[in-house]
Scaffold this active site. Structure first.
Site, PDB file in Angstrom:
ATOM      1  CE1 TYR A 119      10.254 -37.436 -20.265  1.00  0.00           C
ATOM      2  CE2 TYR A 119      12.373 -37.474 -21.390  1.00  0.00           C
ATOM      3  CZ  TYR A 119      11.398 -38.101 -20.630  1.00  0.00           C
ATOM      4  OH  TYR A 119      11.574 -39.390 -20.223  1.00  0.00           O
ATOM      5  CB  CYS A 132       7.864 -39.827 -15.751  1.00  0.00           C
ATOM      6  SG  CYS A 132       8.678 -41.167 -14.888  1.00  0.00           S
ATOM      7  NE  ARG A 141       6.553 -47.957 -14.342  1.00  0.00           N
ATOM      8  CZ  ARG A 141       6.005 -47.273 -13.340  1.00  0.00           C
ATOM      9  NH1 ARG A 141       6.690 -46.346 -12.716  1.00  0.00           N
ATOM     10  NH2 ARG A 141       4.773 -47.506 -12.972  1.00  0.00           N
ATOM     11  CE  LYS A 179      -3.745   0.351   2.784  1.00  0.00           C
ATOM     12  NZ  LYS A 179      -4.958   0.734   2.027  1.00  0.00           N
ATOM     13  NE  ARG A 227      -6.355   4.019   4.623  1.00  0.00           N
ATOM     14  CZ  ARG A 227      -7.620   3.733   4.282  1.00  0.00           C
ATOM     15  NH1 ARG A 227      -8.015   2.499   4.160  1.00  0.00           N
ATOM     16  NH2 ARG A 227      -8.475   4.718   4.073  1.00  0.00           N
ATOM     17  CB  SER A 287      12.316 -41.393 -17.159  1.00  0.00           C
ATOM     18  OG  SER A 287      11.165 -40.725 -16.708  1.00  0.00           O
ATOM     19  CG  MET A 339      -1.912  -7.342   9.677  1.00  0.00           C
ATOM     20  SD  MET A 339      -0.263  -6.946   9.139  1.00  0.00           S
ATOM     21  CE  MET A 339      -0.520  -6.258   7.535  1.00  0.00           C
ATOM     22  N   GLY A 389      -7.564  -7.532   5.104  1.00  0.00           N
ATOM     23  CA  GLY A 389      -8.400  -7.632   6.289  1.00  0.00           C
ATOM     24  C   GLY A 389      -7.753  -8.316   7.466  1.00  0.00           C
ATOM     25  NE  ARG A 430      -5.908  -4.474  -3.384  1.00  0.00           N
ATOM     26  CZ  ARG A 430      -6.339  -4.730  -2.164  1.00  0.00           C
ATOM     27  NH1 ARG A 430      -5.483  -4.850  -1.171  1.00  0.00           N
ATOM     28  NH2 ARG A 430      -7.622  -4.831  -1.914  1.00  0.00           N
ATOM     29  CG  HIS A 447      -6.082 -48.852  -7.526  1.00  0.00           C
ATOM     30  ND1 HIS A 447      -7.449 -48.839  -7.639  1.00  0.00           N
ATOM     31  CD2 HIS A 447      -5.614 -49.493  -8.620  1.00  0.00           C
ATOM     32  CE1 HIS A 447      -7.795 -49.476  -8.746  1.00  0.00           C
ATOM     33  NE2 HIS A 447      -6.688 -49.890  -9.346  1.00  0.00           N
TER      34      HIS A 447
END
Lengths: 873, 873
Positions: free
Chosen positions: B849, B829, B616, B22, B92, B762, B103, B101, B336, B454
């Protein structure tokens, strides 16, 4: 390949890798002027070439062999295959590392139907010549032509029977000739080929057979079992034959320059008159003690002893010497460092130092620390073991041996032992309830569990023989029996356990008591002179601590407080604590434990006097303290007046899918700080009270399973606050340290941060191995044996510290830790702390100490000294 | 502390840390010539000093405050506490990060019994003056003197009631004076002190209250919840009051320079005539749309819009502006960067780029990738959620939302869905049998399990909303109901799930459908321009693969073949395989699986066309495929005609204490090579057949859970031999790669060796996180929440990659790997592959990647672009 063949004398002992142990030894001895029958060695490199090139010789080898054969003929003044004065040779294998009996050898090569007559004429001993020929056909037939031994033995036996003769030596020349004919027939029948009469053909076939034997099945298995790696192959030694079987003025034998069993400095050995080496090995005739030789051939004996001393002085070790006497002339066929018992190895090392033959360092390096175990525990008698009926094999969880009646419950163990019976407790797996039963048993055998299961850890602590994970056992608790294959073992049956090998035998085997000789004590004192690593112990009770201290432990590196939780009535209070739903209830239960824990620590501190004592706060997940089976639940429910329902609920609630990676260690203290508070109070009060009595205790409190600095910071605060409170109460200036276990990869990787909070590190390499490999110690039994067999692992990483992975983390952790605190005290307290190879690594990277179970302390002291000596050189 | 106070204009936006958001904004705006009421800012450093020094001011602060107050008086031409023309001020709070809100703030400070009269006279508005005084006493009394709000509200309500008045504005001056008297009484009663009449005393008390409020409970919690760290404290802004409540020519409001909900470029906001800011917030009167202001005060509106544009051009972002109009004069109190929905953030970013206000990089950085989830899945309506009855909260295992009838079994789910009903499957935890039921359900809720259980993994694959680990649920399968506290939910009851938060609601909440706007597509395309990381997907079925490809996945980084094992009848063949005792039996069962697996791979390859597909091989321990409960065992036993005894035996035999660290991954292939052989055959046959059809497939086969080079070498051999055999059979020139997961610390630590065998890496950061920390993903629920709460962890390491530990290993692994193979393809991965902070790390260290679940692909694309943009700068 610059030089494929070394004529004896051209090489020396340093060329062991190239010439094999036997070849290098023969060369070395030739150089020393020892009477060695001349010969030459084909290098291991040639064997490698041969095996890698589809059994082809390198270029020029054949010619070189024939050239050296010529040299040998000149030297011996005999001719290979000659009808008048034939040169006979032996073709022997010999790798750089001794593999006794694993590879092939052919003796008496060069004999055929003609040269045998020449030999007979020349030696004027027809019987000897034909006996040699018979032996040659049998050996060559077996080794080179792959005809089973039995085919020859059957013939021999049959003719001996027909002739009414008991021993081979009683056979006449005619009978030997008959046997030779029969042998040749068998060769033809089995191979479709005549027995080769051409000596050169014999020679090259024999050389090939020796090369081939490098990769025969038993040689491969032997190398695997004995972890022999990185060799090129076997060398081939071609050597003029000398004969111990030419008559009563000949003989052959084996001697040791000192007694290999006791280590006593006395010429020791045995021999046979009129015999070849194989007769000694075969054990058909009982050999005569070497002392007798002094009477029969005093000059030969004198020369032999002189040679022995010469060799001992040269090799600076006790030697095992093979010799042959041919017509009163002594020949040395082989000499090598002699195998010996642990006891002998210690005596020999100490004696040789006293004699000025070697210095202390060399003496220490002569000890095999692993062998030392034999001297610290009862052992099963080796000979008896060989004859006994082996029932099964489990994991050698705790060394020593035990003989006793089988019992199937801790209660039965207690009852029977009260009746004065020696018992062995057999369980599926042990639990805290079994501790009293274990204490009164001679040994413990479990069907499940690994090297670090409850049974294993407790038994090692007790110094009691224990075998775990004997997976073949089908356990039938109800009927108090177990089955291995079709063998049923019932309560009261007697079995014997070998805790060093994991073997279980039916019946009572004789036990050999341990002894701590003066020489052993001397070796241990020398070790202390040369080692840099301190040796501490893992001990949880004053009893263990006392044993360890007697073995030379310089403090306690790891006291596992949870083991105290299992003792006696404490488990009841522990369970009360776990079953509590509120902090208040938990604190109430913990209050009951407090005086007991405090008593434990007072006991430990007193035993260790002012040596460092590192106490690890509670580590295992809480569910480990709850009963497991429905039966136990029933029992506990009754004894604690808690409904089985409530117990089951709590067990369910605390159940974990991967307890190893679960709610344990300092994580418990984050959620239940009151547990560590109670333990801290017990430690600090114990120390304060002893300090009031004048004992200056500086306890070291160790926080387990830390993965981040923040975790340690918070738990440390809990401990510190409580410690300060107690110290204030006693109004005493008590010092204490707070440190941590480094047992998770993340702790090692962030050790620089963790060292901001920790005043010392102790690498918990058991857990670190589990997490680094992703191996559950309790579950690897399903695949680690296969990993070892398939050579994926050189060693079981739970036995020998894995340097590439776990070791790398230890090194990273050490370096990062010392970056933050230059003088950070760092040690190791996993199983590896008592294992020689691992100790060497600890020394190399610069740890301050290793901590191991009490019975391993002597091993660790010697290993630490060896590590320093080896790495100085 | 060089400078403790900045008079507005002395500072600027760059001093945000020092002046708070502020304060910095007010300084910046003053510099821009925006009409900001003058004032000054006390720095956050002062707050830090105050809180660290037992509430003492740094030396000289008081004097400096009074000096700046003087400057303010001069600037405003008013005097603080003056009876004629008093200066009123606001005090303030304002930290560097917005904490709305949380403080404290005090308005209208400087009023007392005398100055209120001056204010009345000067403004010629007695009612306004006394209303301001009333508000001041109430606010000061509450914030500074800690009197609960209710005490004042009760008085206000009582008097309004007595006077028959509904709204505050209807109160007369006399009535306000009455209220003021009552307020002052209450202050005296509650505190024993008179309401302070000295304005300076008021000022310093208010400043202290603001400093104190930095550490009030709600501020601390807010910072924790929002992960706000490293701030010094709050700044204090002391600013001349301007009044929106002086009459009909005054007012106050909040506006956005663009629509924060849709992102449309339109001036948006609301205001109240004759009101102070708090009235807007309090929501007592309904505000008027900003469009109305154009009619009422066109000039003010025009100025406001102009300022809005000016600020937008300056800040280059959409702004949220607070303003007050005092007698037709416009003041800006705050501006802001405005909060916005995901949809708006995308539209604003794209529009601003079009307008030339920002470049593409800046536009991309404006997107919060985490918010993007909202746009890809159905959402529960936000407003409805606020009003709905929240039943419980679990883990947000798979995003989206679902509404439906509760069912308790997969079978019921299938039946009801056939009847056209929308159902939510509620289970204790799911198992392979539940997959069909999951597929037909709107969403899945489980009482147990974590983010990678799962249920979670399968649901994410299906793109289906799923909540796991809702621990409050007491599950009663028998009675088809569950209990949360005292609320009973029965079959057929309707619930709503929010998969983004883990919240469960009673009843049917309205759903908001997802939409993929043109702007979103544009953002994704821009992302592709700027990112270096490739984005692949974790997909196990053609269906998942298709979705991922539509979202822009550039291949499959991880196909978990075991998920295929669960589908349909396959599980039967899998179980047959597991129950087999010999290799022959296993091979027979595997033969049944072969055509199914092959079909899977053909499907995947076809969808991905020629993009890379990494498969895999089997990873989980075999026991995961066996039934768990006695009921399931019964079922399976019947359907497979295997005795329950045999099943139980096998289950017992395969049981593991720590399955995460057990017999799984490539360890299975060491003991059962035939499994990987079958899978290799399926992959290679699929690729060969598609190649025959003209599709150039180059499959990448990935070996899981490798801990050493030797392990990989042996398993690679198994795969290679089979692959060669198949390729030969098809007589096709097929290329393929064999690589490995790096998911164990040891693999990372020995990556140089492993790279000798692996053609790609990986990083499986899920398992790597488990082993590095020693945390079981399935068990951490018991302590990780506490770790986050106690600030031991900044983030859950299973959500956000831990850079210090796990990240260090990833870096070590990458560097060692590339040391051996310069161009080694390396990716990640784990779950982290779709998480923005983790993706930034992956970019920084140079991975090739990331691979993530299909619905996270867009997030990953944006995150990868942001990482590159941020790290270029």
């Amino acid at each position: 390949m610059e030089k494929m063949i070394y004529f004896f004398g051209e090489g020396n002992l340093k060329l062991k890798n190239l010439l094999g142990g036997k070849g290098a030894g023969l060369n070395e001895m030739t150089n020393l002027g020892i009477p060695v029958p001349p010969g030459f060695t084909i290098t291991t490199e040639v064997c490698k070439y041969y095996n890698e090139h589809n059994k082809k010789y390198p270029e020029g080898l054949k010619e070189k062999i024939l050239f050296n054969l010529k040299r040998l003929e000149e030297k011996m003044n005999k001719k290979f295959g000659d009808f008048e004065n034939p040169l006979l040779i032996s073709v022997r294998s010999g790798a750089a590392v001794s593999m006794p009996g694993m590879m092939d050898t052919v003796l008496n090569l060069g004999l055929n139907d003609k040269s045998v007559q020449g030999l007979a004429k020349k030696t004027n001993n027809e019987r000897f010549a034909y006996d040699s020929y018979r032996r040659f056909i049998q050996m060559f037939g077996n080794v080179v032509m792959k005809i089973e031994h039995k085919s020859f033995e059957d013939i021999l036996e049959k003719i001996k029977e027909t002739k009414g003769v008991k021993y081979d030596v009683e056979l006449t020349t005619e009978e030997l000739k008959e046997i030779i004919n029969e042998y040749k027939k068998v060769v033809y029948e089995k191979t479709g080929k005549e027995f080769p009469q051409n000596p050169e053909e014999q020679l090259f076939l024999a050389i090939d057979a020796v090369f081939d034997s490098w990769n025969n099945e038993r040689a491969i298995i032997y190398r695997k079992l004995n972890n022999i790696k990185g060799l090129l192959g076997t060398a081939v030694n071609i050597q003029a034959m000398v004969f111990g079987n030419t008559g009563e003025t000949s003989g052959t034998g084996v001697c040791f320059t000192r007694n290999p069993s006791t280590g006593k400095n006395e010429f020791y050995g045995e021999f046979l008159i009129n015999a070849q080496g194989e007769d000694v090995v075969a054990g058909i005739r009982t050999p005569i003690e070497i002392e007798e030789l002094k009477k029969i051939m005093p000059k030969v004996y004198e020369e032999l002893v002189k040679i022995g001393k010469k060799l001992e002085n040269h090799y600076k070790d006790m030697l095992d010497i093979e010799f042959t006497i041919e017509n009163k002339k002594l020949y040395i066929l082989q000499s090598r460092v002699g195998k010996r018992t642990a006891k002998a190895s210690i005596k020999i090392a100490v004696d040789m130092e006293k004699e000025g033959l070697i210095d202390k360092e060399t003496a220490l390096l002569k000890i095999n620390p692993k062998q030392i175990n034999q001297l610290l525990h009862k052992q099963l008698d080796d000979l008896a073991k060989q004859k006994a009926k082996k029932l099964t094999k489990g994991l050698p969880a705790s060394p020593g041996a035990a003989v006793g009646e089988v019992v199937f419950s801790a209660q039965d163990a207690e009852e029977k032992s009260k009746q004065g019976k020696k018992v062995i407790l057999v369980r599926l797996e042990t639990s805290p309830e079994d501790i009293k039963g274990m204490a009164v048993s001679e040994g413990v055998l479990t069907a499940r569990g690994g090297m670090t299961s409850h049974a294993a850890v407790v038994a090692r602590g007790m110094g009691k023989c224990c075998i775990t994970g004997a997976g073949e056992i089908v356990f039938d608790e109800k009927n108090k029996s177990f089955l291995v294959g079709s063998t049923l073992v019932k309560e009261g049956d007697i079995i014997s356990l070998d805790g060093n090998t994991g073997e279980v035998f039916i019946g009572a085997l004789p036990l050999v008591e341990p002894e701590l000789s003066e020489e052993f004590k001397k070796i241990l004192l020398w070790s202390d002179e040369f080692r840099k690593l301190k040796v501490l112990t893992n001990a949880d009770t004053p009893h263990d601590a006392r044993i360890a201290k007697e073995f030379g432990a310089e403090g306690i590196g790891l006291c596992r407080t949870e083991h105290m939780f299992f003792q006696g009535d404490r488990i009841v209070a522990v369970r009360e604590m776990i079953l509590s739903d509120t902090r208040e209830e938990r604190e109430k239960a913990l209050k009951k434990l407090l005086p007991m824990q405090k008593g434990d620590f007072i006991g430990l501190f007193k035993v260790m006097e002012e040596l460092p004592v590192t106490i690890r706060l509670l580590d295992p997940p809480l569910h480990e303290f709850l009963p497991q089976t429905m039966e136990e639940i029933q029992e506990v429910s009754e004894s604690m007046s808690v409904s089985p329902q409530k117990l089951l609920e709590k067990i369910e609630q605390l159940k974990e899918i991967n307890p190893m990676l679960g709610h344990r260690g300092c994580r418990l203290a984050i959620t239940f700080p009151e547990i560590y508070e109670m333990q801290t109070q017990a430690i600090i009060e114990a120390a304060c009270e002893l300090k009031q009595q004048g004992l200056n205790i500086e306890p070291e409190i160790m926080i387990p399973l830390v993965s981040s600095k923040e975790e340690l910071r918070i738990v440390k605060k809990i401990v510190e606050n409580k410690a300060k409170e107690i110290i204030k109460k006693y109004n005493i200036n008590l010092k204490y340290k707070i440190g941590t276990m480094i047992e998770l990869p993340r702790a090692a990787l962030t050790a620089d941060e963790i060292a901001q909070e920790a005043e010392f590190f102790s690498f918990g390499t058991n857990d670190l191995t589990q997490t680094t490999f992703g191996f559950s110690r309790d579950d690897v039994g399903k695949f680690i044996p296969e990993y070892l067999e398939k050579d994926i692992f050189e060693y079981d990483p739970f036995q020998v510290l894995d340097r590439k992975g776990v070791g790398k983390l230890v090194k990273i952790g050490l370096e990062l830790g010392r970056k933050t605190r230059k003088n950070l005290k760092i040690g190791i307290c996993g199983e590896h702390g008592g294992e020689p190879k691992s100790i060497e690594f600890c020394h190399k990277i610069g740890l301050d100490y290793v901590s191991c179970s009490p019975y391993r302390v002597p091993i660790a002291r010697i290993s630490a000294a060896q590590a320093n000596i080896k790495n100085k050189a």
